[in-house]
Motif scaffolding. Structure first.
Motif, short mmCIF file in Angstrom:
data_model
loop_
_atom_site.label_atom_id
_atom_site.label_comp_id
_atom_site.label_asym_id
_atom_site.label_seq_id
_atom_site.Cartn_x
_atom_site.Cartn_y
_atom_site.Cartn_z
N GLY A 123 0.78 -1.23 0.00
CA GLY A 123 0.00 0.00 0.00
C GLY A 123 0.81 1.28 0.00
N ASN A 124 2.12 1.16 0.19
CA ASN A 124 2.95 2.35 0.12
C ASN A 124 3.44 2.55 -1.32
OD1 ASN A 124 4.67 0.14 0.23
ND2 ASN A 124 6.24 1.20 1.39
N ILE A 125 3.99 3.72 -1.59
CA ILE A 125 4.48 4.03 -2.93
C ILE A 125 5.69 3.15 -3.24
CG2 ILE A 125 5.48 5.82 -4.40
CD1 ILE A 125 2.47 6.19 -3.85
N TYR A 126 5.65 2.49 -4.38
CA TYR A 126 6.74 1.61 -4.81
C TYR A 126 8.00 2.43 -5.04
CZ TYR A 126 9.07 -2.07 -7.48
OH TYR A 126 9.96 -3.01 -7.93
N PHE A 127 9.15 1.92 -4.57
CA PHE A 127 10.39 2.68 -4.54
C PHE A 127 10.84 3.21 -5.90
CE2 PHE A 127 11.91 -1.50 -5.66
CZ PHE A 127 13.03 -1.27 -6.45
N ALA A 128 10.57 2.49 -6.98
CA ALA A 128 11.04 2.92 -8.30
C ALA A 128 10.36 4.20 -8.77
CB ALA A 128 10.82 1.81 -9.32
N ASN A 129 9.20 4.52 -8.22
CA ASN A 129 8.51 5.75 -8.63
C ASN A 129 9.30 7.00 -8.28
OD1 ASN A 129 5.93 4.96 -9.91
ND2 ASN A 129 5.71 3.86 -7.99
N TYR A 130 10.06 6.97 -7.21
CA TYR A 130 10.86 8.12 -6.82
C TYR A 130 11.89 8.45 -7.90
CZ TYR A 130 8.84 7.44 -2.17
OH TYR A 130 7.97 7.31 -1.11
N VAL A 131 12.42 7.42 -8.53
CA VAL A 131 13.36 7.61 -9.64
C VAL A 131 12.62 8.20 -10.85
CG1 VAL A 131 14.88 6.41 -11.27
CG2 VAL A 131 14.87 5.76 -8.85
N LEU A 132 11.45 7.68 -11.16
CA LEU A 132 10.65 8.22 -12.27
C LEU A 132 10.32 9.69 -12.04
CD1 LEU A 132 8.16 5.28 -12.87
CD2 LEU A 132 10.06 5.96 -14.33
N TRP A 133 10.02 10.04 -10.81
CA TRP A 133 9.65 11.42 -10.50
C TRP A 133 10.81 12.38 -10.71
CZ3 TRP A 133 7.13 9.83 -5.24
CH2 TRP A 133 5.92 9.18 -5.49
N GLN A 134 12.05 11.91 -10.47
CA GLN A 134 13.21 12.77 -10.77
C GLN A 134 13.21 13.14 -12.24
OE1 GLN A 134 17.09 11.38 -9.62
NE2 GLN A 134 16.57 11.29 -7.45
N GLY A 135 12.99 12.14 -13.10
CA GLY A 135 12.95 12.39 -14.54
C GLY A 135 11.82 13.34 -14.92
N LYS A 136 10.65 13.15 -14.35
CA LYS A 136 9.52 14.04 -14.65
C LYS A 136 9.80 15.46 -14.20
CE LYS A 136 5.81 10.66 -14.76
NZ LYS A 136 4.49 10.28 -14.23
N CYS A 137 10.39 15.60 -13.03
CA CYS A 137 10.71 16.93 -12.51
C CYS A 137 11.70 17.62 -13.45
CB CYS A 137 11.27 16.81 -11.10
SG CYS A 137 11.62 18.38 -10.30
N ARG A 138 12.74 16.90 -13.86
CA ARG A 138 13.74 17.45 -14.78
C ARG A 138 13.10 17.85 -16.11
NH1 ARG A 138 18.48 13.67 -17.20
NH2 ARG A 138 16.76 13.09 -18.54
N GLU A 139 12.21 17.00 -16.64
CA GLU A 139 11.56 17.30 -17.91
C GLU A 139 10.63 18.51 -17.80
OE1 GLU A 139 9.67 13.68 -19.19
OE2 GLU A 139 11.60 12.65 -19.33
N MET A 140 9.90 18.62 -16.70
CA MET A 140 9.03 19.78 -16.53
C MET A 140 9.84 21.06 -16.38
SD MET A 140 6.10 18.69 -17.12
CE MET A 140 5.24 20.22 -16.79
N PHE A 141 10.98 20.96 -15.73
CA PHE A 141 11.89 22.11 -15.64
C PHE A 141 12.28 22.59 -17.03
CE2 PHE A 141 16.33 23.49 -15.76
CZ PHE A 141 16.25 24.64 -14.99
N LEU A 142 12.70 21.65 -17.88
CA LEU A 142 13.09 22.01 -19.25
C LEU A 142 11.90 22.58 -20.02
CD1 LEU A 142 15.31 18.97 -20.19
CD2 LEU A 142 16.07 21.30 -19.66
#
Length: 149
Positions: free
Chosen positions: A27-46
């Motif tokens: 029921g907690n957030i799966y650990f790999a999502n934190y890595v995906l979110w780094q990529g999304k944050c970087r892409e939204m920044f660009l």
């Protein structure tokens, strides 16, 4: 998403709500999502600060993740409000080191749940090989605003 000023310096802020899709059987957030979110944050920044770089990426520029880390402090669950802060920690003409702080928003307060880093290189394929190239000039103008003090 605006630039935010914190005691650590200026940062890019990315906000979102987690969903059941991102959880595991416990029921907690799966650990790999934190890595995906780094990529999304970087892409939204660009996307939001250097839209011309998106055109460069569509014309062969590659922003390659060389290394990343994620240090978990506490858990997130479905429908938590997450606020990510991305800081520029170091740069060279063709490499970046970014620092990420992940917060859970609780009653208008931010509670740190995770920290991470990501090293990125600017590259382009030439004669069948990937070679380092400088980041587009427009990025350097924006980078200066986001450097950790």
């Amino acid at each position: 998403m605006p630039m935010i000023y914190t005691p650590q310096g200026a940062c890019f802020e990315y906000r979102f709500k987690t969903t059941f899709e991102e959880t595991n059987l416990v029921g907690n957030i799966y650990f790999a999502n934190y890595v995906l979110w780094q990529g999304k944050c970087r892409e939204m920044f660009l996307y939001e600060t250097c839209p011309d770089v998106i055109k460069d990426i569509n014309n062969g520029l590659s922003l390659i993740t060389l290394d990343l880390s994620v240090q978990y402090i506490s858990q997130l669950f479905a429908f938590d409000n997450v606020v990510m802060h991305m800081f520029l920690e170091a740069q060279s003409p063709s490499r970046l080191l970014m620092h990420f702080k992940y917060y859970k928003e609780e009653n208008e307060a931010l509670v740190l749940v995770c920290e991470g880093t990501q090293a990125t290189a600017s590259m382009r394929e030439e004669n069948g090989k990937m070679v380092s190239v400088p980041f587009p000039e427009s990025m350097f103008d924006v980078f200066e605003e986001y450097e950790i003090m």
